[in-house]
Design an enzyme around this catalytic site. Structure first.
Site, PDB file in Angstrom:
ATOM      1  N   GLY A 369       0.761  -1.189   0.002  1.00  0.00           N
ATOM      2  CA  GLY A 369       0.062   0.092  -0.093  1.00  0.00           C
ATOM      3  C   GLY A 369       0.882   1.342  -0.031  1.00  0.00           C
ATOM      4  CG  ASP A 428      -8.684   0.354   9.761  1.00  0.00           C
ATOM      5  OD1 ASP A 428      -9.080   0.270  10.821  1.00  0.00           O
ATOM      6  OD2 ASP A 428      -9.094   0.296   8.638  1.00  0.00           O
ATOM      7  CE  LYS A 456     -10.032   3.170   7.665  1.00  0.00           C
ATOM      8  NZ  LYS A 456     -10.418   2.032   7.221  1.00  0.00           N
ATOM      9  CB  VAL A 478     -10.637   4.901   2.000  1.00  0.00           C
ATOM     10  CG1 VAL A 478     -11.699   5.562   3.050  1.00  0.00           C
ATOM     11  CG2 VAL A 478      -9.324   4.451   2.875  1.00  0.00           C
ATOM     12  NE  ARG A 490      -2.104  -3.041  -3.852  1.00  0.00           N
ATOM     13  CZ  ARG A 490      -2.248  -3.145  -2.724  1.00  0.00           C
ATOM     14  NH1 ARG A 490      -2.362  -2.102  -1.701  1.00  0.00           N
ATOM     15  NH2 ARG A 490      -2.349  -4.408  -2.097  1.00  0.00           N
TER      16      ARG A 490
END
Ligand SMILES: O=P(O)(O)OC[C@H]1O[C@H](OP(=O)(O)OP(=O)(O)O)[C@H](O)[C@@H]1O
Ligand SMILES: Nc1nc2[nH]cnc2c(=O)[nH]1
Length: 504
Positions: A369, A428, A456, A478, A490
């Protein structure tokens, strides 16, 4: 023939021609029908009084069985009345827009070939039919404007006269005309429109053609003015965001025209439905996805949309791009645009540069990511940086953390004594980083910090000490800017929530 010798209908034709007759010689497009025969005779009369020449040109398209003979008869009839008439055969190559359009194009090209002004015999009745057809297509002022009296080399002197008058003029001149059987063939939209006009006139008890022709004149003036104003909206040299901002304040009539031109230039079918869909991206954008616009008639030659079914871009920032496979239509809501993300990256990079002044930094990216933020962050930094990568996974193909962190690829670099910043796309639950941080801390770095693009706070299950945060976001799943769903999305530049249909 002197003016006083002309009976009323012929005089009306001759005077209409004389009123707009250009200086010098002219060509008269002649099919052999009543309108163009009367026009040729009127033009010969008016040109004769001026001492110039009007030559009738009869284009033989070769599309009807007896076309050559019909052309010769028309030339002979005109010749008998002292009109110089020539026959020009053309080859009609069928194009994507149909045989009728190809024949028209070939005819106009042949008529204009001599570089002289070309008179055409369209009457008020033709104009009314054109306006009716435009009205039924549901198009705007340009279609309702019908045919122009003067456009390029083409001049239409008879637009204020009726078809009955040109026929009467031919009778008065004692000349026959050819009745094209296609004028009675209901297969043609124009013939059906003619029938419709007669029916409407009968039902209303009045002739409606003059009103439609008047509509054309009024619409033409409006369309010309609006087109000139749209021409003056010069957005081409501005950056994309400024171009969009320049459009936003314009009235609908101008904005739609400018969008229409953009889309036509891109080879997209610029029908009003498509224009309105793209306009909604501009003026009523709530994070909605792409508008699908098929390629226009010239799409095949437009490099950006070689096949039908292309899509106009999703976001305002990419409004005028056309893209064959735009995945951003699967976004339900855009939370951060690419521009916002880049601006925030610049701020964070400056902060890190200031905090680490004079020190070399090792950035540790967490695959997959973090690839986007790693590459953008490094390029925004001024300090010396090295990079290394770890691959871990806790989410797999779902939208919930599995809670089990696996190291799929370890670092190449030794962390002993290094100033390390772990770079993440998102924190997260915090499970991934809390595991990773204790793992990396055990390798003896001089310092160990975290930079994450998104966090988050409401989802946190483990507290992780984060020094640099791009944006705090609500507890929603998201995608985009490196963040995936089942390996996809992505590559989106914006970050947003996925439309439910993608995963339900
Ligand atoms: O705070 P957490 O709840 O642990 O979630 C954060 C992690 O989730 C994502 O990785 P993912 O496992 O989806 O793999 P990816 O980087 O290949 O997308 C992201 O890149 C973080 O590493
Ligand atoms: N794509 C994606 N991956 C995540 N990993 C942890 N949270 C998220 C999220 O919201 N989106």
């Amino acid at each position: 023939m002197a003016k006083r010798e002309l009976p009323p209908a012929t005089l009306a034709v001759a005077q209409a021609v004389a009123a707009v007759l250009p200086d010098g010689d002219v060509v008269v497009g002649c099919s052999g029908g009543a309108d163009s025969t009367a026009l040729a005779l009127g033009a010969a009369w008016a040109a004769g009084r001026r001492g110039t020449r009007a030559t009738a040109v009869i284009v033989d398209h070769g599309l009807q069985p007896r076309s050559g003979e019909i052309a010769r008869q028309a030339a002979a009839r005109l010749g008998a009345h002292g009109v110089d008439a020539r026959i020009v055969p053309v080859h009609v190559a069928p194009s994507g827009e149909g045989l009728e359009a190809a024949a028209r194009e070939a005819r106009l090209a042949a008529l204009a070939d001599r570089g002289l002004p070309v008179l055409l015999g369209h009457t008020l009745d033709d104009q009314a039919e054109t306006v009716l057809l435009g009205l039924l297509r549901g198009s705007g002022t340009r279609s309702l404007a019908g045919m122009a009296e003067v456009r390029g080399p083409f001049v239409r002197p008879l637009l204020a006269l009726r078809r009955a008058e040109t026929e009467q003029a031919c009778r008065d001149w004692g000349v026959d005309w050819w009745c094209d059987p296609m004028n009675d063939d209901d297969a043609f939209a124009r013939v059906r429109a003619r029938g419709l006009l007669s029916e409407v006139a009968a039902r209303l008890g009045r002739d409606v053609a003059p009103a439609l022709a008047r509509t054309a004149s009024l619409a033409r003036a409006d369309a010309d003015a609006l087109d000139a104003m749209a021409d003056a909206v010069e957005t081409g040299d501005l950056p994309e965001s400024a171009r969009i901002a320049a459009l936003e304040g314009l009235p609908d009539a101008l904005r739609w025209r400018v969008l229409h031109r953009w889309m036509a230039r891109l080879g997209v079918a610029a029908e009003q439905g498509n224009v309105l869909a793209v306009d909604a991206l501009l003026t009523r954008w709530r994070g909605q996805g792409a508008s699908r616009c098929p390629a226009g008639p010239f799409g095949a030659s437009a490099p950006t949309c070689a096949s039908p079914g292309v899509r106009a871009a999703t976001s305002r920032a990419r409004l005028c791009h056309v893209d064959a496979t735009d995945v951003s239509q699967d976004l339900e809501k855009v939370l951060f645009t690419s521009d916002q993300i880049q601006a925030r990256i610049d701020e964070v990079a400056s902060q890190i540069d200031a905090d680490y002044e004079g020190r070399d930094i090792l950035l540790v990216g967490v695959l997959n990511g973090a690839v986007m933020v790693m590459s953008d962050l490094q390029r925004a930094m001024r300090s010396h940086v090295e990079m290394d990568w770890m691959a871990v996974s806790s989410y797999g193909a779902g939208t919930q953390s599995s809670g089990v962190v696996r190291i799929l690829k370890d670092l190449n670099a030794d962390l002993e004594g290094r100033d390390v910043i772990v770079v993440e796309d998102i924190i997260d639950t915090g499970l991934t980083l809390s595991y990773l941080m204790s793992n990396l801390a055990s390798r003896g770095p001089a310092s160990l910090e975290i930079m994450t693009m998104f966090r988050k706070p409401d989802a946190a299950q483990m507290e992780v000490p984060v020094k640099y945060v791009g944006f705090e976001i609500p507890n929603e799943f998201v995608v985009g800017y490196g963040l995936d769903y089942a390996g996809r999305y992505r590559n989106l530049r914006d970050v947003g929530t996925l439309a439910k249909h993608v995963y339900s």
